[in-house]
Design a protein around this motif. Structure first.
Motif, PDB file in Angstrom:
ATOM      1  N   MET A  14    -104.388 -64.527  36.784  1.00 41.51           N
ATOM      2  CA  MET A  14    -103.762 -65.628  36.061  1.00 41.51           C
ATOM      3  C   MET A  14    -102.991 -65.130  34.846  1.00 41.51           C
ATOM      4  N   LYS A  56     -98.036 -72.235  38.207  1.00 43.48           N
ATOM      5  CA  LYS A  56     -98.938 -72.787  37.200  1.00 43.48           C
ATOM      6  C   LYS A  56     -99.167 -74.286  37.347  1.00 43.48           C
ATOM      7  N   HIS A 101    -102.525 -72.379  41.576  1.00 47.55           N
ATOM      8  CA  HIS A 101    -103.090 -72.487  40.223  1.00 47.55           C
ATOM      9  C   HIS A 101    -104.507 -73.045  40.306  1.00 47.55           C
ATOM     10  N   GLU A 107    -100.223 -67.311  32.987  1.00 51.45           N
ATOM     11  CA  GLU A 107    -101.039 -68.472  32.636  1.00 51.45           C
ATOM     12  C   GLU A 107    -101.283 -68.515  31.129  1.00 51.45           C
TER      13      GLU A 107
END
Length: 282
Positions: A120, A89, A94, A125
């Motif tokens: 994600m 992340k 990312h 995420e």
């Protein structure tokens, strides 16, 4: 820094990771042939590793500690059900993934955008980060081509805050699909870039007297507000007028596209300017 070298590290293929795992099973520096693992089980570990040999080797070690010296595909599948996502992340993947997400929506490919969205999400995420990016996208890449895009994202975000995960994924997917299929225009972004340059380079940004507020009599005597025409007094709701800074010529910063609803906006802007800029021959 001039002597630095940049190396691009790409994910390993399943075949390459299989070779690494087989070497770990047979080599004396590994398990030295003391572990029996089916070919299918080895391929399963290589597949779920997501191109990362470290993950594959860690999975192998965990399988040996958990199952023992004889490991079948069924046993390996019970321990490792999901594919590992190569996603940090705060790292490069990312930024690569959010870039792919934005570019897929910009390219109007809702299916591809959903892939990156759920990659994600599955990797942990923050959904609010995704909503923030979609909110920006609604103005930056759609704008007045579909004015409802921004409201749709904000409403989906509010619904998410009411419901939370996992059902909140409906609202993320809803917003993603809407933005992907919406007509696109970056006219708002281009207008911002153009006017920012104007403001930064203008000799003066002095407000003309006729646009100034005149709350007291002394200001009126100085000419504040004199000559200002009230648009609502006219049937069209538009009057001739100079609204730019004193001494500056009117310019066209916002140039609407002909995409979606912005085509109608472009016509309204054209008609308004035809009236506004009749003042003093502008």
């Amino acid at each position: 820094m001039s002597r630095s070298h940049v190396y691009l590290l790409t994910p390993l293929t399943v075949e390459q990771i299989v070779t690494i795992l087989e070497r770990a099973l047979s080599d004396e520096r590994g398990y030295g042939g003391n572990i029996r693992m089916s070919k299918e089980a080895v391929e399963h570990l290589a597949t779920i590793a997501g191109g990362d040999a470290r993950i594959a080797l860690n999975c192998l070690e965990l399988a040996v500690l958990t199952i023992g010296k004889n490991i079948s595909l069924t046993q390996a599948q019970k321990i490792f059900e999901k594919r590992s996502q190569r996603y940090d992340k705060s790292g490069e993947d990312h930024y690569n993934t959010i870039s792919a997400f934005i570019k897929s929506m910009r390219g109007s490919d809702a299916d591809a955008a959903l892939v990156w969205l759920f990659k994600m999400l599955e990797s942990g995420e923050d959904p609010r980060f995704l909503f923030r990016r979609m909110t920006i996208f609604a103005s930056e890449d759609i704008g007045n081509a579909d004015p409802r895009a921004l409201a749709t994202v904000v409403s989906a975000w509010q619904a998410f805050e009411f419901v939370g995960l996992p059902e909140g994924e409906y609202f993320l997917a809803h917003a993603c699909i809407y933005l992907s299929q919406a007509p696109k225009s970056n006219a708002v972004k281009r207008a911002m870039d153009n006017v920012r340059h104007f403001v930064q380079t203008a000799r003066s940004l002095e407000v003309p007297l006729h646009l100034r507020n005149a709350p007291v009599k002394g200001m009126q005597e100085q000419g504040y507000g004199e000559g200002y025409l009230y648009p609502h007094d006219e049937e069209e709701g538009v009057v001739p007028g100079h609204y730019f800074p004193a001494g500056a010529q009117p310019q066209d910063f916002y140039l609407p596209s002909d995409h979606g609803e912005e085509k109608g906006v472009a016509e309204r802007v054209r008609k308004a300017k035809a009236i506004i800029r009749t003042v003093e021959g502008r």
